[in-house]
Design a protein around this motif. Structure first.
Motif, PDB file in Angstrom:
ATOM      1  N   GLU A   1       0.928  -1.320  -0.065  1.00 27.30           N
ATOM      2  CA  GLU A   1       0.019   0.115  -0.004  1.00 27.30           C
ATOM      3  C   GLU A   1       0.932   1.364  -0.061  1.00 27.30           C
ATOM      4  O   GLU A   1       0.517   2.083  -0.416  1.00 27.30           O
ATOM      5  CB  GLU A   1      -1.061  -0.113   1.165  1.00 27.30           C
ATOM      6  N   ASP A   2       1.990   1.297   0.655  1.00 23.10           N
ATOM      7  CA  ASP A   2       2.838   2.395   0.801  1.00 23.10           C
ATOM      8  C   ASP A   2       4.093   2.519  -0.284  1.00 23.10           C
ATOM      9  O   ASP A   2       4.960   3.375  -0.216  1.00 23.10           O
ATOM     10  CB  ASP A   2       3.104   2.735   2.169  1.00 23.10           C
ATOM     11  N   LYS A   3       4.143   1.164  -0.823  1.00 29.88           N
ATOM     12  CA  LYS A   3       5.408   1.077  -1.898  1.00 29.88           C
ATOM     13  C   LYS A   3       6.696   1.304  -1.401  1.00 29.88           C
ATOM     14  O   LYS A   3       7.703   1.416  -2.017  1.00 29.88           O
ATOM     15  CB  LYS A   3       5.139   2.139  -2.882  1.00 29.88           C
ATOM     16  N   ALA A   4       6.848   0.796   0.051  1.00 30.62           N
ATOM     17  CA  ALA A   4       8.208   0.719   0.600  1.00 30.62           C
ATOM     18  C   ALA A   4       8.830  -0.727   0.047  1.00 30.62           C
ATOM     19  O   ALA A   4       8.015  -1.520  -0.397  1.00 30.62           O
ATOM     20  CB  ALA A   4       7.923   0.594   2.184  1.00 30.62           C
ATOM     21  N   LEU A   5      10.121  -0.610  -0.025  1.00 29.23           N
ATOM     22  CA  LEU A   5      10.736  -1.886  -0.317  1.00 29.23           C
ATOM     23  C   LEU A   5      11.219  -2.676   0.928  1.00 29.23           C
ATOM     24  O   LEU A   5      12.338  -2.230   1.596  1.00 29.23           O
ATOM     25  CB  LEU A   5      12.105  -1.524  -1.101  1.00 29.23           C
ATOM     26  N   VAL A   6      10.866  -3.906   1.165  1.00 30.15           N
ATOM     27  CA  VAL A   6      11.214  -4.701   1.993  1.00 30.15           C
ATOM     28  C   VAL A   6      12.348  -5.449   1.399  1.00 30.15           C
ATOM     29  O   VAL A   6      12.171  -6.526   0.930  1.00 30.15           O
ATOM     30  CB  VAL A   6      10.010  -5.595   2.667  1.00 30.15           C
ATOM     31  N   THR A   7      13.714  -5.038   2.073  1.00 31.26           N
ATOM     32  CA  THR A   7      14.924  -5.346   1.322  1.00 31.26           C
ATOM     33  C   THR A   7      15.559  -6.809   2.206  1.00 31.26           C
ATOM     34  O   THR A   7      16.176  -7.350   1.587  1.00 31.26           O
ATOM     35  CB  THR A   7      16.027  -4.408   1.282  1.00 31.26           C
TER      36      THR A   7
END
Ligand code: NAD
Length: 475
Positions: free
Chosen positions: A245-251
């Motif tokens: 939803e927030d377009k963060a990158l879980v790396t």
């Protein structure tokens, strides 16, 4: 260098004392608030696999300045008195901070839930409930457990049913635990609530330029590199919402058996599916696997989300943590010693008592729903829709009569004409709680030069509220 590592309980007490020393509390009140009122330890036997097995359970009650007291039940082999007392204390402060009208409690059972099958776990859970009920340590008006590590909807349904059988004349019996499945009196949005709260907390953080600046961050959550430890209930939902939803990158995701890294962002749902199928992250095709989980906490990233267990960042690794912002989705992941080191480095920490308060907030909504015996929005929803329809029809009539011929867009009309259901109301209440509590913490943090971090600010807000209750009780 050898380090004398703090116990979880000592850590919580030190953080409390740091904040309390900045306040003018009446004599003796600081200690009264800090100490854990009681801890019940029970050893009970259950006949399983042809023999009696003895289990040890705990229920700590930290503060009864408000009742019922509230707090999860954890199933883990690491459960011990120090841990449940620390967790119960955090519950007291958390409830005060987010203004849910409960005291603090916590329970646990020393058990590896993966070592028992479903039938066995049910028998153990029902027996534990019986032991708690005999001492009023489960009751809608006095003590209301909830899920925590190793427990979930299933265990809460067993507990609610066991309680109901023991108290068939209690019309409020369902409210004896929260986190139940919906068909057993639960509320929409409780399973995701703690992870959703983490997302709302981060969204609120990124609305305040001045606090973002303290962490050296700019912009919004989009593209921010996130490391998550623990892909269980809390970690999974937080990671899923932030990436989808927030377009963060879980790396990077750290689990018990190792680490998965992917600088392009990990597909969280696919990884969760892999863990369900294989029991761990090893072998997941969507990233690179290594075994050293603790090292991965030190990965370069914007946001670190410890969402597994306590004390994973301590005096031995704090100076190597590279994240600018840590949001404590788990309870107590940063010890008091590590907290000091991180503060000196300028790392900003969104503290557990705020960050993971989504769970108890929605538990509160569930408890209220159970006591009122009606689901949220049931009375108002269609009425709301009828009034919205009147407005839309009137606008359309005016537009036609005046020759303006406006047309409302289809999307707007549909959403305006749909009354809020339970899930939407729960999310709205949770969002409001996270935003308002953040503002209260921030007010103390930014306006008081002696308060140098958000955790201390959170404690100050919580202690102030608890002391007000004690003062009005005449203590
Ligand atoms: P959970 O059992 O659903 O998930 C925990 C996850 O962490 C599991 O996937 C487990 O494999 C992993 N894990 C355990 N030890 C690990 C380690 N050393 N390294 C990496 N991964 C590890 O538990 P949960 O309910 O998600 O709770 C997690 C934390 O959040 C706990 O601190 C709990 O107290 C806190 N919390 C939970 C809730 C809730 O509503 N469930 C609410 C508030 C706070």
């Amino acid at each position: 260098m050898a380090h004398n590592l703090l116990s979880f309980r000592d850590s919580v007490d030190q953080m409390f004392t740091k904040a309390a020393s900045l306040m003018e509390l009446s004599p003796g009140l600081e200690e009264k608030i800090r100490v854990c009122n009681s801890t019940y330890v029970v050893r009970f036997g259950v006949r399983l696999r042809g023999q009696i097995h003895t289990f040890t359970g705990y229920r700590a009650v930290h503060s009864e300045h408000m009742e019922p007291v509230k707090g999860g039940i954890r199933y883990s082999l690491d459960v011990n008195q120090d841990e449940v007392e620390a967790l119960a204390a955090l519950m007291t402060y958390k409830c005060a901070l987010v203004e849910v009208p409960f005291g603090g409690s916590k329970g646990g059972l020393c058990i590896d839930p993966r070592a028992w099958n479903e039938d066995e776990l049910e028998r153990i859970t029902r027996r534990f409930t019986y032991e708690l009920s005999r001492r009023n340590l489960i009751s809608p008006s006095q003590n209301v457990p909830a899920p925590d590590m190793g427990t979930g909807e299933r265990e809460m349904a067993w507990m609610a049913d066991a309680y109901k059988r023991l108290h068939p004349d209690d019309i409020n019996a369902k409210a004896c635990v929260t986190g139940k499945p919906r068909h057993a009196g639960g509320i929409d949005g409780r399973v995701e609530a703690t992870g959703r709260g983490v997302q709302y907390a981060l969204r609120e953080f990124f609305r305040h330029d001045d606090v973002m600046k303290k962490a050296g961050l700019t912009g919004d959550l989009g593209g921010k590199r996130v490391v998550v430890q623990g892909l269980g209930n809390v970690g999974y939902h937080a990671a899923q919402f932030l990436s989808a939803e927030d377009k963060a990158l879980v790396t990077c995701v750290i689990e018990r058996d190792g680490v998965i890294r992917n600088p392009q962002g990990i597909n969280i749902d696919a990884l969760r599916g892999h863990i369900r199928a294989t029991g761990g992250v090893k072998g997941f095709a969507g990233g690179d696997f290594t075994e050293d989980g603790l090292r991965a906490l030190e990965d370069d990233c914007d946001i670190l989300i410890p969402a597994a267990v306590e004390s994973v960042i301590d005096a031995t690794n704090a100076d190597r943590i590279r994240a600018r912002l840590i949001i404590e989705a788990a309870n107590g992941p940063v010890t008091a010693d590590a907290d000091r080191i991180l503060r000196e480095k300028g790392t900003v920490i969104i503290p557990d008592m705020y960050a993971n308060a989504g769970g108890v907030t929605v538990s509160y909504f569930e408890w209220v729903k159970n006591l009122s015996q009606i689901s949220l929005g049931r009375l108002e929803r269609r009425h709301e829709e009828a009034r919205a329809r009147m407005i839309v029809e009137e606008l359309e009539r005016l537009s036609a009569d005046t020759g303006l011929n406006w047309t409302l867009s289809k999307g707007f009309k549909e959403s305006f004409l749909t009354g809020a259901d339970e899930l939407e109301l729960v999310r709205s209440g949770l969002d409001d709680t996270m935003r308002e509590s953040f503002k209260k913490m921030k007010e103390v943090w930014v306006n008081n030069p002696r308060v140098d971090d958000m955790r201390t600010a959170a404690y100050v807000v919580a202690i102030r509220r608890i002391s007000n209750v004690y003062n009005s009780l005449g203590l």
